[in-house]
Design an enzyme around this catalytic site. Structure first.
Site, PDB file in Angstrom:
ATOM      1  N   LYS A  30       0.858  -1.190   0.000  1.00  0.00           N
ATOM      2  CA  LYS A  30       0.000   0.000   0.000  1.00  0.00           C
ATOM      3  C   LYS A  30       0.888   1.232   0.000  1.00  0.00           C
ATOM      4  O   LYS A  30       1.688   1.435   0.913  1.00  0.00           O
ATOM      5  CB  LYS A  30      -0.910  -0.016   1.222  1.00  0.00           C
ATOM      6  CG  LYS A  30      -1.745   1.249   1.350  1.00  0.00           C
ATOM      7  CD  LYS A  30      -2.755   1.162   2.461  1.00  0.00           C
ATOM      8  CE  LYS A  30      -3.467   2.491   2.633  1.00  0.00           C
ATOM      9  NZ  LYS A  30      -4.493   2.434   3.673  1.00  0.00           N
ATOM     10  N   LYS A  90      -2.176  -1.558  -3.843  1.00  0.00           N
ATOM     11  CA  LYS A  90      -3.048  -0.389  -3.793  1.00  0.00           C
ATOM     12  C   LYS A  90      -2.216   0.878  -3.867  1.00  0.00           C
ATOM     13  O   LYS A  90      -1.211   0.974  -3.156  1.00  0.00           O
ATOM     14  CB  LYS A  90      -3.830  -0.435  -2.479  1.00  0.00           C
ATOM     15  CG  LYS A  90      -4.679   0.789  -2.224  1.00  0.00           C
ATOM     16  CD  LYS A  90      -5.251   0.717  -0.851  1.00  0.00           C
ATOM     17  CE  LYS A  90      -5.915   2.036  -0.566  1.00  0.00           C
ATOM     18  NZ  LYS A  90      -6.365   2.158   0.783  1.00  0.00           N
TER      19      LYS A  90
HETATM   20  C1  PBG Z   1      -7.365   3.444   5.661  1.00  0.00           C
HETATM   21  C2  PBG Z   1      -7.622   3.359   4.200  1.00  0.00           C
HETATM   22  C3  PBG Z   1      -7.454   4.329   3.211  1.00  0.00           C
HETATM   23  C4  PBG Z   1      -7.966   3.769   2.031  1.00  0.00           C
HETATM   24  C5  PBG Z   1      -8.396   2.480   2.343  1.00  0.00           C
HETATM   25  N1  PBG Z   1      -8.146   2.252   3.681  1.00  0.00           N
HETATM   26  C6  PBG Z   1      -6.955   5.718   3.270  1.00  0.00           C
HETATM   27  C7  PBG Z   1      -5.561   5.983   3.637  1.00  0.00           C
HETATM   28  O1  PBG Z   1      -4.737   5.085   3.800  1.00  0.00           O
HETATM   29  O2  PBG Z   1      -5.275   7.162   3.803  1.00  0.00           O
HETATM   30  C8  PBG Z   1      -8.064   4.445   0.692  1.00  0.00           C
HETATM   31  C9  PBG Z   1      -9.147   3.934  -0.200  1.00  0.00           C
HETATM   32  C10 PBG Z   1      -9.474   4.806  -1.367  1.00  0.00           C
HETATM   33  O3  PBG Z   1      -8.843   5.837  -1.632  1.00  0.00           O
HETATM   34  O4  PBG Z   1     -10.428   4.459  -2.074  1.00  0.00           O
HETATM   35  N2  PBG Z   1      -6.063   3.545   6.051  1.00  0.00           N
END
Ligand code: PBG
Length: 327
Positions: free
Chosen positions: A196, A249
């Site tokens: 991520k 992601k």
């Molecule tokens: C929580 C999380 C996030 C997303 C999914 N889980 C935001 C982040 O990490 O700031 C993003 C999902 C999206 O942008 O559709 N940590």
């Protein structure tokens, strides 16, 4: 026979039937997961401005929504909770009557077969908006782990089918696996947000989930976008700690990462087509600059072609409708 004019690529492109016969990748409804944002209160179905077509739902509105999702043939939802109470230690993330814990119950009651995946993270529940707890001004990795494990456990106890940690603390898959196994929940899979990235494409989500950090940013725990080899090490580690499904992601700017992970690891692979990717398409479509159906199907097909098995996407309901119509 080595080339033109005997060899002609256009022979197999001549009709839709021929093209369909030799098509290498297809988007299938059965691989899509649809994210849902859930708020406390009742009677709420509120539009999220930067994500046209996506809403905040209160729990009483969920049965109707999930019945529609299941009817469309979408196999699962990914839940994000927005609690009324936030504090330093994210208490409402692991409260047995928290917004997600209650939502799981409501969904399971109305559509038991719908897969409920829960996002396991603290950022929506902390007053400071970080994904872990703060000690001496920094996000403390090791002290966050028990809280993540407790959150995942409370989701599983409430009836979640899959838990999906997205916080990017080191060691969280191991901590969660240990907690689940200790409580007799060995059968609950972990979908790990393994690679991520600290991406600007999460902008609309943070507005939707009210999870923007109040100070600093997430670059000390989420991955640096230029890195690919590091993603492979992250994935390897999460698998070693017990992840059942791994995720990359965002998706679109990271198709190379998806491909490399697919080639190196024989594990189910999910890709998250995130909020900013969705918002870009919607904005251009609203301007009349893009053909929505064609562009969305092209994007999702590309994510599949890169190697993803599962796609988490805000487009899932529209796609399900398009794919059901006769071509
Ligand atoms: C929580 C999380 C996030 C997303 C999914 N889980 C935001 C982040 O990490 O700031 C993003 C999902 C999206 O942008 O559709 N940590």
């Amino acid at each position: 026979m080595t080339g033109f004019p005997q060899l002609r690529w256009r022979r197999l492109r001549r009709t839709e039937a021929l093209r369909a016969l030799v098509r290498e990748n297809r988007v299938e409804i059965g691989n899509l997961i649809y994210p849902l944002f859930i708020v406390e209160g009742s009677g709420i179905k509120q539009a999220i401005a930067s994500m046209p077509g996506i809403f905040h739902f209160s729990i009483d509105q969920l049965p109707r929504e999930v019945e529609e999702i299941a009817e469309l043939g979408i196999p699962g939802v990914l839940l994000f909770g927005i609690p009324e109470e936030k504090d330093e230690v994210a208490s409402s993330a692991y409260h047995p009557q928290g917004v997600i814990q209650q939502a799981i119950g409501a969904i399971k009651q109305s559509v038991p077969q719908l897969l409920v995946v829960t996002d396991v993270c603290l950022c929506e529940y902390t007053s400071h908006g970080h994904c872990g707890i703060i000690v001496n001004g920094d996000v403390d990795n090791d002290q966050t782990l028990p809280l993540l494990a407790r959150t995942a456990l409370s989701h599983a106890e409430a009836g979640a089918d899959i838990v999906a940690p997205s916080d990017m603390m080191d060691g969280r898959v191991k901590a969660i696996r240990g907690a689940l196994d200790e409580e007799g929940l060995q059968h609950i899979p972990i979908l790990s947000y393994a690679a991520k990235y600290a991406s600007a494409f999460y902008g609309p989500f943070r507005e939707a989930a009210e999870s923007t950090p109040q100070f600093g940013d997430r670059r000390s725990y989420q991955m640096d976008p230029p890195n690919l080899r590091e993603a492979l090490r992250e994935v390897e580690q999460d698998i070693a700690e017990g992840a059942d499904i791994i995720m990359v992601k965002p998706a679109l700017a990271y198709l190379d990462v998806i491909r490399q992970v697919r080639d190196r690891f024989n594990y189910p692979l999910a890709a998250y087509n995130v909020s900013g990717e969705y918002a870009m398409v919607k904005a251009a479509v609203q301007q009349g600059w893009l053909d929505e159906k064609a562009v969305v199907l092209e994007i999702l097909t590309a994510i599949k072609r890169a190697g993803a098995d599962i796609i988490i996407t805000y487009h899932a309901k529209e796609v399900a409708r398009w794919l059901r119509q006769a071509p």
